[in-house]
Every structure is written in C-alpha cells, then in structure tokens.
Scaffold this active site. Structure first.
Site, PDB file in Angstrom:
ATOM      1  CD  GLU A 157      -2.029  -2.082   1.869  1.00 46.24           C
ATOM      2  OE1 GLU A 157      -3.036  -2.611   2.293  1.00 46.24           O
ATOM      3  OE2 GLU A 157      -0.887  -2.567   2.032  1.00 46.24           O
ATOM      4  CG  HIS A 187      -5.825 -14.830  11.682  1.00 45.53           C
ATOM      5  ND1 HIS A 187      -7.162 -15.098  11.831  1.00 45.53           N
ATOM      6  CD2 HIS A 187      -5.560 -14.996  10.368  1.00 45.53           C
ATOM      7  CE1 HIS A 187      -7.685 -15.426  10.669  1.00 45.53           C
ATOM      8  NE2 HIS A 187      -6.737 -15.356   9.758  1.00 45.53           N
ATOM      9  NE  ARG A 191      -6.987   0.709   9.881  1.00 42.52           N
ATOM     10  CZ  ARG A 191      -5.983   1.375   9.309  1.00 42.52           C
ATOM     11  NH1 ARG A 191      -4.997   0.699   8.728  1.00 42.52           N
ATOM     12  NH2 ARG A 191      -5.947   2.692   9.321  1.00 42.52           N
ATOM     13  CG  ASP A 220      -7.000  -5.176   6.817  1.00 38.74           C
ATOM     14  OD1 ASP A 220      -6.660  -5.191   5.624  1.00 38.74           O
ATOM     15  OD2 ASP A 220      -7.083  -4.126   7.474  1.00 38.74           O
ATOM     16  CD  GLU A 230     -11.311  -1.467   3.688  1.00 44.31           C
ATOM     17  OE1 GLU A 230     -10.910  -0.745   2.758  1.00 44.31           O
ATOM     18  OE2 GLU A 230     -12.497  -1.813   3.812  1.00 44.31           O
ATOM     19  CG  ASP A 271      -2.066  -3.259   5.263  1.00 42.68           C
ATOM     20  OD1 ASP A 271      -0.843  -3.464   5.192  1.00 42.68           O
ATOM     21  OD2 ASP A 271      -2.549  -2.127   5.454  1.00 42.68           O
ATOM     22  CE1 TYR A 317      -2.442  -3.335   8.573  1.00 46.04           C
ATOM     23  CE2 TYR A 317      -4.260  -4.764   9.201  1.00 46.04           C
ATOM     24  CZ  TYR A 317      -3.773  -3.691   8.487  1.00 46.04           C
ATOM     25  OH  TYR A 317      -4.610  -2.969   7.688  1.00 46.04           O
TER      26      TYR A 317
END
Length: 911
Positions: A7, A343, A298, A82, A84, A80, A296
C-alpha cells in the site's frame, strides 16, 4: 524481476531492502478504485452491479505497476492482512486485467505478513495463495451497503432537514448512542445522600480513614442518611462512643494481566493514558507498523504467535527474573465470533527492543510503542499476589461500626511493568492499611479531617455551629475536634462518552469493526453533529435533530440489534457461509420501501412531527405556571421547532415581527441576538446572519434599506460584545492620516480576509484585529512598505511551524496560515487542519495522515467537452463567411489562445 505491490511507499522501501534486487517493490498508495460519488454506482436493478472508477491520483500509480509488469510478467500482491488489504489486491488485479496488463500466462499470487520484518516477509514469499474471495465479497457487501444507505438516506436529510449533512449505516447508530446518553443526563434527577467517616489512630501512632457502615445496630445502605439532620445524628452517635478494633480480616487475592492489545483496546488505553483520539492512535500505530516496530494494528485478535510468546518469556526472564514468568505460557482466546481482520494481537516485532532504544521516533510514536511493549510483556508475566484487608472498628454495644479496607501487594508480578487504566477512578481498595490487631484501642485523631471539611464549603456559604460541639457548612458536618466528618453527596448522571468509552460501547454492541472505529468517531465530529470538549463527546443540536428524525422515520436502520446483526451477516460472508448478494437483496427490499415512504413528506410535516415528539424536552414547565409554548418575548406567538443550516432551534411563530429564538436544549437566544444600547437615537443590536454574527445600527426601513453593519472579527465572542465595542466596529474604516508622500488617506479596516491597512490600491494585512483601532502612521507605513516589496501574488509567506522533510517523497512540510484557517502544505497538496487541533500541536505524523487523506480525495479532472463545442457557434461561422480574411487570421491565431475551459484543464489561472 517479479513485481511486488504494497500500500504505502514506506512499506515498499522497507520490504525492498529485505527482498533485494531480485524484486521490484511498488506502492499502490491505498485503494486504487472506488465507487463514483453519483447515483447508479451500485445498480440495484442489475443485481447490485458495482461500477468502479480509478481515482485521479491513483492512475499514475496503476500505470507505474503496469509499466513494471511489461518488463516482468509476474505480480505478487502483498497488501495488508485484513479485509481492506484483500480488497485492494482484488481491485489491483481487476484494474490491471481490464487494462490487459495481466494476461492468461501472467502468474498472480497473494502473500500476507503480520509484521514488516525480514523473517516475516521472506516466509510469506514462500507461502503464496490466491486472493481470498469470501473476504473480498464481505468488503463488496459492506461497501455496497454503506453506499446504498449514504446515497439514499443523506438526500432525504438534505431535503427534510436543512443543515443536516449526511447519514451512514454505522455513523448514525454511533450518533444515536451519544444523543441518547445526553438525553439520560438531561432527564437525570439527582438524589441527595450523606456519608460519615472518621480518622482513626493506632497504638503505634499511625492513622487511617474508616467509613460508617452500621448505625443503631443496623447496616447502612447508600441512601439511609438522606439529609443533613440524619448525618448530624450519625456524627453524634460516633463521637459519643469509645471505639476499638472489632475485627481484622486479611484475604489473599490474585490479579491476572490484561490480554495484549487489539485495535479497540489500544484506542481505549491510548485515550485514557495519553488523551489520544482514535484517529491519532491509528495513524501513530500505522507509522510504527510501516517502520517494522509492531505487528499489524487493525485486528480483533488477541492471540500471539508461539514464537512471539517464547521471545516475550525470554525477555521477561532476562529483565526481571524467572519468578516473573508463569509456569505455562498464557493463552488468550478471542471473544469475537469471527475475528477475521487479522489473526494476531498488536505487539512489538522485537520483544527486547524497549522505547528507550527508539530515540529517533517522534514523541507520540515512542509513547504508543512503549504502551504496546509494556502491555505485551505484562500479558505473559506472572499474576500479582495481593492481600486484601478489612478492618471493623466499633463500640462495645454494637450500635456503631466503621469499616476500613485496603490491600498490600505481596508480589507485584505483571504490575511491575504495566497496569491497565480504568474509566472510573474509585480506588478505595487500593489504599494500604497500617498494622493493627483485634482489640486495639481506636481513638479518633483530632484535626485530621479539617481540610476535607473545608473542601465541602462553597465560597458563599457560612460555617455555623450546630448540635453539641459541631459545625456545618454547605456540604459537610464536622465535630469541633475535626475527627469525624459527615459529607453531602448527590447521585451522578451517567458520564458523557469519551472516544475510548464510545469505542468500548460499540464493541460491546457488536457495531462496526476495528478498522472502522476511528473513521466513524471522526466523521460525526467532522459533520459537526458532535463536538469534543475536555475529551468528552457532546451532541450538537443538529445531531440531536438528525437522530430524532431517523428514530421516527428509519427506526429499524438505526437499531443496535439490527446493525449488529448486519455486521454478523457480513462476518458470515467473510467466512464463506453466506451469499453477499442475498444480504444486499434482503436489506434493499425493506430499505427502499422506507425511503419511498418519505418522498411525499413536506418539511413542515416533519418539523410538526418532531416538534410533538420533542415537546417534553423543548417546552418544560415554567416556574410561574404559564404556557411553556408562548413566546416569552412578544407574549403572543407560539414557539415551534425550526431548522437552519446550523441546526435546530426553537423560534417564535410571529417571525419576522418577533425574532425570538433559543437553542433546543434550553433558554436563551439561539442566535445570540440582543439589543446592545442606543447611540445618537439609533438602536445598536447584535444579530446573526448567513455569514455569522454582526452588529447593526438602526432597523431596515423604506428610506434606509441597508443600515450600517459590521461583522464580528475572528476571536471576538458574541457573548462578550458590548455597546462600546459595537460602536468601534461600526466606526470603521478608521482614518489614520494622510500619506506623507501623496497626501492620500491611509485607513485601517477589517475585511473578508482579516484586518488590514490601505493606501490607494495597496492593501496590507496586519496580524492583530485590535491593532486596527490603535495602529499609528509609522507602523502603517512599515506594513505598507513590506507589502510593496513583495513580488506578486506568489510571494513567500513564513510558515507557522516547520515540520521537516517528507520521510518518503522529500520536500518540506509546513504549517501555514491560510485565508480560511491554518493548513498543512507539502508540494502541491494543501490539507486543512481540523478545528479541534491547534497549529502548534501538529506533528509530522498527523500532517502525513492529512496529506494522504487529501491526496486520496482529489477529484478527477475532466475536460469540458461542451465548452469546446461552444467555440464553434453558428453565429461565428456566419460572421466568418462575410469576412474571409478575418476568418483566416482568426484560424491562425486560434491555436495560440485557450478558452477558459482549456485553461482550467491545463492548470492555468483563469481570471
């Protein structure tokens, strides 16, 4: 070389250093596609087909990736871990396929890593997979739902409630929480009660505080002493008896550490300990993650990788000793039904690296890292061993008993490193008691409570003598020897939400998900539905009106259970257990009907209905018993709920003859309008207009349709305005004197862009409003001279604050003073600073966040085709036919001259 896409450029730079020259690592700069902000982007008649568009700024990034793929036909998507991140990978794959950059023989794989470390990245490269379809479908469903609610419900608000800005699927439910809490506070009826405490001495000369728990042989409940008289009798009962220690009870207790951080708990703890907002916490954590310091950020997972647990236990043993680790590693189970954001918990990537070794980090980053590091280590440490002690002190006849409680820490365990913050501050059990034994005498300590007695005294109260040897003030009763104290209390309403407690409540209700909390809380403040005051969230009148409207016309869709159930359905989609199109069909079937039912509603109908619903709040009974709906100003008109661009208010039905208004939350004038006094026979008044408050001389009449007016300058509060200041404003412009060179008058005034001095056609800004009324000729000449030497409109302006070079792209980032307020400037991007942030408080981290947001929102620029067509008007052809020479000349000149539309397309300034 395979092309790896992440990203952000910061991640790209770090990962490129790990993978080496065998890979080309590029950044997508976040999402590359989004739904255009127009009707039809989600086509409900075509089975919810979604029409995506590549953003203007994203085109160059997509092109860079496409160009790289032309040299090496392999794509690795490493966004990432997740939902998103999965969506960004899917968007890239779809966009590149549409451009025919990805061919049938192009290998495309997806890799994920939870931390940006060399080991995590290289291990991920060994385990590629394909884009996770269920996760993408869950994203598509969420994005479609948010679009359908926002694009259909927001226009209803615009049409029916002027001033309302938007509604959202989760945003509106979050706003409801804050508004309903405020309603609880407004409806709260405080109840008085009293407590009695005494300062007790020990045989060893120590002292401790004890609270009365038994009176007359009966156990006291909270409200058993409802009045000062009851408290006075209780104080007398204690003071008239000899006291001794009746019982000492010590019980061992264990306290376990909190689980490591996930997104919501990190936001809550950063708010409690540092006062960080949710957005600030997440942007700070993002920088730490991209730098490779934490995993990470989020996630709604709280479990930790086995190797990380081993590292944590080793670091604990090395720093604090083997007795600080439990026999077995601690395992934390996630409470979420489907923890699919990522996770693992939020933890340091290197357990041996504490904050003292990260001196190069900005202060906010270092504080947040220290919090994460301590919480992670504490989560794997041994529990604390406490000894909780209760002491009863009473009279021999059992009529009076006082109790003291406290605790002793026998082994600090995890508390040596970290203790979780609490939203309440009741720490009575945290006190440590002195050594004491049953049967010991417990004399009262004279003078020990005099300071507490003084705290209860208000400035206008009088200390009076009451009873036998006692004194009283406004909130306390005390014996003359200041050994026993009766204190007045009132029950307290529920506290307003902070960002931390709001996130906690949303999590409890199952509303929203970790990646959405910060944006939701920020949005309702940006929409001016809610303001933050001393870290507490307070609903504005506009937010209250919107919530009441939605609760009456769209109750189902701002329901807590409904929203939580919808989130659960989306989780089922991400787990592959539910069809996302079916979720959308089921939602749209009822929602479209609800929208349709409001199309025929008139604004007056809506206001009448809301007026009836809000009547108990808007028109509370008056003390004199008069009709609460009769206007208190004219005594004739009926009060009624009204709306404006700034929100809801109560106004007189006799407008414009009567201009009385007040806020929906209480008495007073909503606009602040009032008469300030008279001058030369004219009434001088403070009024509220379209562009804010202003002062006016006289009234509008047939002869005087434009009476003298002056807007209040920035920094002048309407409440503090008096007649003298108003007359000063109305006297502007102020003549300073003739210019010494040409004799033309030099004036000072306040204009659209602030205070200034003027000489002829030269306008020079001055920094202070007050200087307009005091500036002399010498100072005016200096300011005008400085203006004169500037070289045009683009002259350099000194920044308010220099933040340094952009960490990835280079170029200075500065805080500047702008026409519409302070802003952050980098290259060609100007990002507005939020109203609640002072320019001096802006950090590099916040600036980078705002710059990224501004860059992502930059609108697509299209050439105006109709403008080009307009250049070939029939009339022009006709004229050219009459004068061939003129036509030929014009044709030759045409390429050198641009239309206004063409100038705008090319970035030229159009005058």
């Amino acid at each position: 070389m395979p092309v790896v896409v992440v990203e952000s450029p910061a991640k790209a730079k770090t990962i490129n250093s790990y993978l080496g020259s065998n890979y080309t690592v590029l950044a997508s700069y976040g999402h590359v596609r989004d739904l255009p902000a127009k009707n039809g982007s989600v086509d409900t008649d075509a089975d919810f087909e979604m029409k995506w568009e590549i953003g203007y700024d994203s085109r160059k990034h997509v092109k860079a990736i496409a160009d790289a793929l032309a040299l090496d036909n392999e794509l690795i998507l490493a966004t990432d871990p997740d939902r998103e991140g999965e969506a960004i990978s899917w968007h890239l794959q779809e966009a590149l396929t549409k451009r025919k950059v990805i061919k049938k023989d192009t290998p495309v794989s997806r890799v994920v890593f939870n931390a940006i470390t060399k080991s995590a990245v290289t291990e991920a490269m060994k385990n590629p997979r394909q884009v996770d379809t269920p996760l993408v479908e869950a994203y598509l469903a969420r994005r479609a739902l948010d679009y359908l609610v926002g694009f259909n419900l927001s226009p209803v608000l615009w049409r029916k409630l002027p001033g309302a800005k938007s509604a959202g699927r989760v945003q509106s439910v979050c706003l409801r929480l804050i508004v309903e809490r405020e309603a609880e506070i407004d409806a709260f009826d405080a109840r008085e009660y009293w407590s009695v405490k005494a300062m007790i001495g020990t045989p060893r000369g120590q002292q401790f505080e004890a609270r009365l728990t038994v009176l007359g042989g009966n156990k006291l409940d909270k409200f058993d002493l409802p009045t000062a008289t009851d408290a006075e009798l209780a104080v007398q009962a204690v003071s008239s008896r000899s006291l001794s220690v009746l019982m000492v009870e010590a019980k061992p207790a264990n306290r376990s550490p909190s689980a490591p951080f996930m997104t919501s708990t990190l936001q809550q703890e950063a708010s409690r300990k540092f006062g960080f907002g949710a957005r600030q916490t997440m942007s700070t954590a993002q920088r730490l993650y991209e730098a490779g310091y934490i995993t990470y950020m989020r996630t709604d997972g709280i479990d930790m990788a086995p190797e990380a647990i081993t590292e944590a236990r080793a670091a604990i043993t090395d720093r604090y000793g083997a007795n600080y680790i439990p026999e077995k590693p601690r395992v934390y189970k996630n409470k979420a039904k489907n923890a699919q954001e990522a996770h693992e918990c939020i933890r340091p990537t290197d357990m041996t690296l504490d904050a003292s070794k990260l001196a190069k980090l900005e202060a906010d980053q270092r504080k947040l890292y220290d919090l994460i590091w301590k919480r992670t280590l504490a989560s794997q440490m041994a529990g604390a061993v406490l000894e909780r002690t209760s002491v009863d002190i009473g009279s021999d006849d059992g009529q009076v008993v006082l109790r003291a409680t406290g605790q002793v820490v026998a082994f600090d365990g995890f508390m040596k490193v970290y203790t979780e913050g609490r939203d309440d501050t009741d720490d009575e059990d945290e006190k440590r008691l002195p050594q004491i034994s049953e049967g010991d005498a417990a004399p009262l300590v004279e003078g020990a409570l005099s300071a507490d007695f003084a705290k209860g005294e208000k400035s206008d109260s009088v200390v009076e003598a009451v009873g036998a040897g006692m004194q009283r003030n406004s909130g306390a009763i005390m014996t003359e020897n200041a050994a026993i104290l009766g204190q007045q209390h009132f029950t307290q309403p529920p506290p307003r939400f902070t960002e931390a407690t709001l996130v906690k409540r949303m999590e409890e209700l199952g509303i929203g998900r970790p990646s959405t909390y910060a944006s939701i809380v920020t949005t309702i403040q940006d929409r001016e539905y809610v303001r933050k005051d001393k870290n507490r969230l307070i609903p504005e009148d506009k937010g209250k009106i919107v919530t009441v409207f939605l609760m009456n016309y769209f109750r189902k869709y701002v329901g807590y259970d409904f929203t939580a159930d919808l989130e659960s359905q989306l989780d089922d989609v991400s787990a592959g257990e539910r069809d996302y199109k079916e979720v959308l069909r089921h939602f749209w079937k009822d929602f479209s009907v609800a929208i349709g039912e409001t199309t025929e509603l008139r604004i007056s109908e809506v206001l009448d209905h809301l007026d009836d619903v809000l009547a108990p709040t808007l028109y509370p009974p008056r003390e004199d018993g008069s009709d609460p709906r009769i206007c208190p100003k004219c005594g004739e008109g009926q009060l009624h709920l009204k709306t404006s661009k700034t929100g809801g208010f109560v106004g007189c039905g006799n407008y414009p003859e009567c201009r009385y208004t007040r806020p929906i939350g209480g008495e007073g004038d909503a606009t602040g309008e009032r008469v300030l006094g008279e001058d030369a026979g004219d009434e001088i008044s403070l009024r509220s207009g379209r562009f804010g408050p202003y002062v006016q001389r006289g009234e509008v009449t047939e002869e005087n349709k434009k009476p003298p007016r002056a807007s209040l300058p920035r920094g002048w509060e309407p409440d503090a305005l008096d007649l003298e200041k108003a007359l000063t404003l109305l006297s502007l412009p102020r003549q300073i004197g003739p210019h010494p060179e040409d004799g033309e008058m030099v004036e000072s005034n306040i204009g659209r862009y602030g205070p200034y001095v003027k000489h002829g056609k030269i306008y020079a800004n001055i920094p202070d409003v007050e200087e307009v009324f005091t500036i002399g000729m010498n100072r005016a000449m200096e300011v005008l001279a400085q203006k004169a030497v500037k070289t045009g409109r683009g002259a350099a302006v000194a920044p308010l604050k220099e933040l340094g070079e952009h960490p990835e792209e280079g170029g200075p980032i500065n805080v500047m003073e702008g026409r519409y307020g302070p802003y952050v400037k980098w290259a060609k991007i100007n990002a507005t600073i939020p109203k609640d942030v002072e320019p001096n408080d802006v950090t590099m981290e916040l600036a980078l966040t705002w710059i990224a947001e501004k860059a992502a929102k930059k609108p697509t620029r299209k050439k105006a085709a109709p403008k080009k067509a307009a250049a070939k008007k029939p009339a022009a052809k006709k004229a050219a036919a009459k004068k061939p020479a003129a036509k030929k000349t014009a044709a030759k000149k045409a390429p050198a001259k641009k239309t206004a539309a063409a100038k705008a397309d090319d970035g030229d300034v159009v005058e």
